[in-house]
Design an enzyme around this catalytic site. Structure first.
Site, PDB file in Angstrom:
ATOM      1  N   ASP A 218      -6.696   1.948   1.876  1.00 40.02           N
ATOM      2  CA  ASP A 218      -5.424   1.594   2.495  1.00 40.02           C
ATOM      3  C   ASP A 218      -4.621   2.885   2.649  1.00 40.02           C
ATOM      4  OD1 ASP A 218      -2.871   0.900   3.119  1.00 40.02           O
ATOM      5  OD2 ASP A 218      -2.575  -0.503   1.459  1.00 40.02           O
ATOM      6  N   CYS A 384       6.921  -4.710  -2.372  1.00 43.67           N
ATOM      7  CA  CYS A 384       5.657  -5.431  -2.098  1.00 43.67           C
ATOM      8  C   CYS A 384       4.560  -4.967  -3.039  1.00 43.67           C
ATOM      9  CB  CYS A 384       5.219  -5.267  -0.650  1.00 43.67           C
ATOM     10  SG  CYS A 384       6.415  -5.873   0.524  1.00 43.67           S
TER      11      CYS A 384
HETATM   12  N1  7TS Z   1      -0.160  -0.578   2.234  1.00 44.72           N
HETATM   13  C1  7TS Z   1       0.742   0.263   1.711  1.00 44.72           C
HETATM   14  C2  7TS Z   1       0.324   1.237   0.640  1.00 44.72           C
HETATM   15  C3  7TS Z   1       2.053   0.253   2.197  1.00 44.72           C
HETATM   16  O1  7TS Z   1       2.941   1.106   1.684  1.00 44.72           O
HETATM   17  C4  7TS Z   1       2.416  -0.670   3.215  1.00 44.72           C
HETATM   18  C5  7TS Z   1       3.827  -0.793   3.698  1.00 44.72           C
HETATM   19  C6  7TS Z   1       1.417  -1.500   3.734  1.00 44.72           C
HETATM   20  C7  7TS Z   1       0.147  -1.439   3.199  1.00 44.72           C
HETATM   21  C8  7TS Z   1       1.683  -2.445   4.843  1.00 44.72           C
HETATM   22  O2  7TS Z   1       1.940  -1.746   6.028  1.00 44.72           O
HETATM   23  P1  7TS Z   1       2.345  -2.547   7.358  1.00 44.72           P
HETATM   24  O3  7TS Z   1       2.769  -1.458   8.291  1.00 44.72           O
HETATM   25  O4  7TS Z   1       1.134  -3.275   7.813  1.00 44.72           O
HETATM   26  O5  7TS Z   1       3.465  -3.463   6.967  1.00 44.72           O
HETATM   27  N2  7TS Z   1       4.790  -0.368   2.771  1.00 44.72           N
HETATM   28  C9  7TS Z   1       6.122  -0.602   2.809  1.00 44.72           C
HETATM   29  C10 7TS Z   1       7.006  -0.112   1.859  1.00 44.72           C
HETATM   30  O6  7TS Z   1       6.694   0.588   0.910  1.00 44.72           O
HETATM   31  N3  7TS Z   1       8.238  -0.533   2.165  1.00 44.72           N
HETATM   32  O7  7TS Z   1       8.186  -1.273   3.280  1.00 44.72           O
HETATM   33  C11 7TS Z   1       6.864  -1.334   3.692  1.00 44.72           C
END
Ligand code: 7TS
Length: 427
Positions: A218, A384
């Site tokens: 990820d 999250c």
């Molecule tokens: N994985 C990690 C490590 C992340 O930080 C995030 C989003 C996601 C997955 C998901 O990403 P998306 O673009 O598909 O939503 N992180 C955060 C955060 O730290 N604050 O808001 C979103």
């Protein structure tokens, strides 16, 4: 091993280059030039989403003003231009991350959708009862819940690598889990959004591969902070979101090894992903289109191309070095404030992005509200990552996260704001 070595593509080392000048780069980001509650904006919520430079905003405007059409369909000039821009962006991503070719790059809405794609298309076809999925306690919910759903559908079992007190993965827990020979896939974050930890992904990938499993990384926080070389990581899948790296929301990437993607069934049906459609069955388009049903986010892909050009012109190594300098400054300043508890590795070299903290006297939401009143934007909450909060026994943290346009003065403003918090709540 040095965890940074998997982050930075081959090239001159950060120390061999002049540090970047965030004061000059700020001028590329129109949104930063404003006052919030009467103070100049200090944006420290970059782990949630980054701001966009005018080069990216202009790429979107140019596309809609001059080239807008659907891709792969029309034989007219605009459709050709839209298709060239869209596929050119795919080739740019492939080159930037070290993919074998554009067919390994699948567009998604973001990291979350990319993980769901793998958990569904690969997972449903390959996992059975008794198989194991290896996760870690530091994962974002986006890299937990899709695997929980897969486990519920297939009867597979979830295993976890645990965290030590300083926010690092306890790698000594890996061999006993892998010994069982049942781990089919490990899904691990490149960089933790809640702790800032840079994980030794290549080392983990080697051990998981030796035990016969696959590795999904990820990279939602990885690609943004120093670039990525998927071959050096030796991953099987790598996912990231454009919006955390100067591109707009709604565009992201799943990279996968071609043979693996080829072996997977499609996960959504519709236009674009088929070769032939008959009454009761269809055949699939070649990679990567097999996984891209429906009209895609064409402008988003083109904007991501512009964002990569921008980040490369600055230099991913310099961006990482700059962030680590800001992290070091923040760690030092916050250590001096009574009642502050810091999360994550103590050394800035082991981290990227941001600093999570709590204060004895004030709830993270109060910290964030008071900082906001002073024009400083940070995030408060569980980020999250509720398993991280549980591990450290807190309901939430405040998090200041940095990017290329943040300055040492921004850190000063954060510290000033925390003194105001102490003035109101005590230490
Ligand atoms: N994985 C990690 C490590 C992340 O930080 C995030 C989003 C996601 C997955 C998901 O990403 P998306 O673009 O598909 O939503 N992180 C955060 C955060 O730290 N604050 O808001 C979103």
């Amino acid at each position: 091993m040095n965890p940074e070595s998997t982050l930075v593509p081959a090239g001159p080392s950060a120390t061999a280059q002049a540090p970047l000048d965030p004061g000059a780069l700020r001028h590329d980001f129109p949104v930063l030039d404003q006052e919030v509650h009467g103070r100049s904006l200090v944006y420290l919520d970059n782990a949630a989403t980054s701001q966009k430079p005018r080069q990216v905003i202009e790429a979107i405007e140019r596309y809609y003003r001059h080239d807008n059409a659907n891709v792969h369909r029309g034989l007219h000039e605009l459709s050709r231009r839209a298709t060239d821009g869209y596929e050119g962006a795919r080739a740019r991503v492939a080159g930037w991350i070290g993919a074998a070719g554009p067919s390994e790059v699948v567009w998604t809405r973001g990291a979350t959708e990319a993980i769901n794609l793998v958990a569904t298309a690969w997972g449903d076809a390959n996992l059975r009862e008794g198989d194991e999925i290896l996760l870690t306690e530091m994962e974002h919910h986006s890299n937990l819940v899709p695997w929980q759903l897969l486990a519920a559908r297939t009867g597979a079992r979830l295993r976890y690598l645990e965290l030590d007190d300083e926010g690092r993965l306890r790698l000594e827990g890996l061999p006993p889990i892998l010994e069982g020979g049942r781990v089919r896939i490990a899904a691990i974050s490149h960089i933790s959004n809640a702790l800032g930890t840079i994980n030794p992904v290549a080392e983990i990938a080697r051990l998981v591969h030796d035990a016969g499993g696959l590795v999904l990384v990820d990279g939602a926080q990885g690609a943004a902070h120093g670039g990525v070389d998927v071959r050096a990581l030796d991953a099987d899948f790598y996912v990231f979101s454009g919006h955390k790296m100067c591109a707009p929301t709604g565009i992201g990437v799943l990279w996968g090894r071609e043979a693996l993607l080829d072996s997977m069934p499609p996960w959504q049906g519709g236009g674009e992903m088929i070769s032939l459609v008959e009454r009761d069955h269809s055949t699939w388009a070649d990679l990567p289109h097999k996984f891209e049903a429906g009209t895609p986010n064409i402008a988003g892909a083109i904007a991501l191309h512009a964002a990569i050009d921008y980040l490369e012109s600055v230099g991913p190594e310099r961006i990482l070095a700059h962030e680590q300098a800001l992290v070091a400054q923040t760690l030092e300043a916050l250590r001096a404030i009574p009642g502050v508890r810091l999360f994550g590795p103590p050394r800035a070299e082991d981290r990227a992005g941001g600093v999570s903290f709590t204060m004895e006297s004030a709830h993270p939401h109060d910290i964030s509200t008071i900082l906001d009143a002073e024009g400083v934007a940070v995030r408060a909450g569980h980020h999250c990552a509720q398993l991280v909060m549980k591990r450290y026994g807190v309901p939430a943290t405040a998090r200041a996260s940095f990017y290329l346009y943040n300055t040492p003065d921004d850190v000063e403003r954060l510290v000033e704001g925390l003194e105001t918090v102490r003035g109101i709540f005590g230490s």
